[in-house]
Design a protein around this motif. Sequence first.
Motif, short mmCIF file in Angstrom:
data_model
loop_
_atom_site.label_atom_id
_atom_site.label_comp_id
_atom_site.label_asym_id
_atom_site.label_seq_id
_atom_site.Cartn_x
_atom_site.Cartn_y
_atom_site.Cartn_z
N SER A 55 0.82 -1.25 -0.01
CA SER A 55 -0.20 -0.07 0.00
C SER A 55 0.95 1.10 0.00
O SER A 55 0.55 2.23 -0.66
CB SER A 55 -1.06 -0.05 1.24
OG SER A 55 -0.26 -0.11 2.42
N GLN A 56 2.19 1.21 0.94
CA GLN A 56 2.81 2.45 0.65
C GLN A 56 3.52 2.69 -0.86
O GLN A 56 3.74 3.75 -1.18
CB GLN A 56 4.08 2.26 1.69
CG GLN A 56 3.66 2.32 3.15
CD GLN A 56 4.68 2.03 4.08
OE1 GLN A 56 5.85 1.56 3.62
NE2 GLN A 56 4.65 2.06 5.37
N SER A 91 1.01 4.05 -2.89
CA SER A 91 0.75 5.60 -2.79
C SER A 91 1.90 6.25 -3.36
O SER A 91 1.80 7.50 -3.80
CB SER A 91 0.42 5.76 -1.27
OG SER A 91 1.82 5.76 -0.44
N GLU A 139 1.44 6.71 -6.92
CA GLU A 139 0.35 7.45 -7.24
C GLU A 139 0.98 8.96 -7.24
O GLU A 139 0.63 9.69 -8.21
CB GLU A 139 -0.60 7.37 -6.31
CG GLU A 139 -2.00 8.35 -6.87
CD GLU A 139 -2.65 7.81 -8.12
OE1 GLU A 139 -3.07 8.87 -8.72
OE2 GLU A 139 -2.72 6.62 -8.40
N ARG A 140 1.75 9.27 -6.38
CA ARG A 140 2.55 10.38 -6.08
C ARG A 140 3.50 10.76 -7.25
O ARG A 140 3.51 11.73 -7.96
CB ARG A 140 3.49 10.79 -4.75
CG ARG A 140 2.40 11.10 -3.51
CD ARG A 140 3.30 11.14 -2.40
NE ARG A 140 2.87 9.97 -1.78
CZ ARG A 140 3.69 9.29 -0.67
NH1 ARG A 140 4.98 9.84 -0.77
NH2 ARG A 140 3.48 8.31 -0.05
#
Length: 179
Positions: A94-95, A98, A101-102
């Motif tokens: 999940s990290q 994210s 996505e960034r």
Amino acid sequence: MATTIPTGRGGAGGGSGDVCTSPASDMTSILLDPALDDCQQRILRDFADEKFDERTYMEKVMGSGGASELLDNLTVIIQNISCKIHSHVGSQHSQILSQAERIRDIDKHLENVKRRVVDLSHIFKVSKQRVIKPYKELKHKVAQLEFLQIANRLSVQTLRVVTKSHKLRSQLRVMEEAS
């Protein structure tokens, strides 16, 4: 080296509750896991020991007749460790998602910046042509003007020389006529 042979109460379902409790970062957190009973923690400590000799260990287990109990306990330990690994990988996943996505957002901004740089580069080239072309023409005209100024000075000086030469000739004629 630990030489205890598991004869405890563990069994296949030796722990209490869900074995997937939290991600393990090292062996200590696995050994302190409340999902493992004392026997399973002892087995894990034996396997984690740097001086562990699997042949000696297996001979002792086979001699005591606790092979099936050892296998049950090892199964529980492996399930516990597997759940911890899955939990840890899930949290890292999940990290990473994210972060990805960034990165996509940053990539969009980067594409915008690249497009703007290309636009600015084009504007710069057009502006440069608007400045350089007249500058080159002006430079050429200035060079022509300098040439014409030099030619003008030469012609003025030549004209003076010719004029003075005519004056001298006329004075010479006057002197020759007077003499």
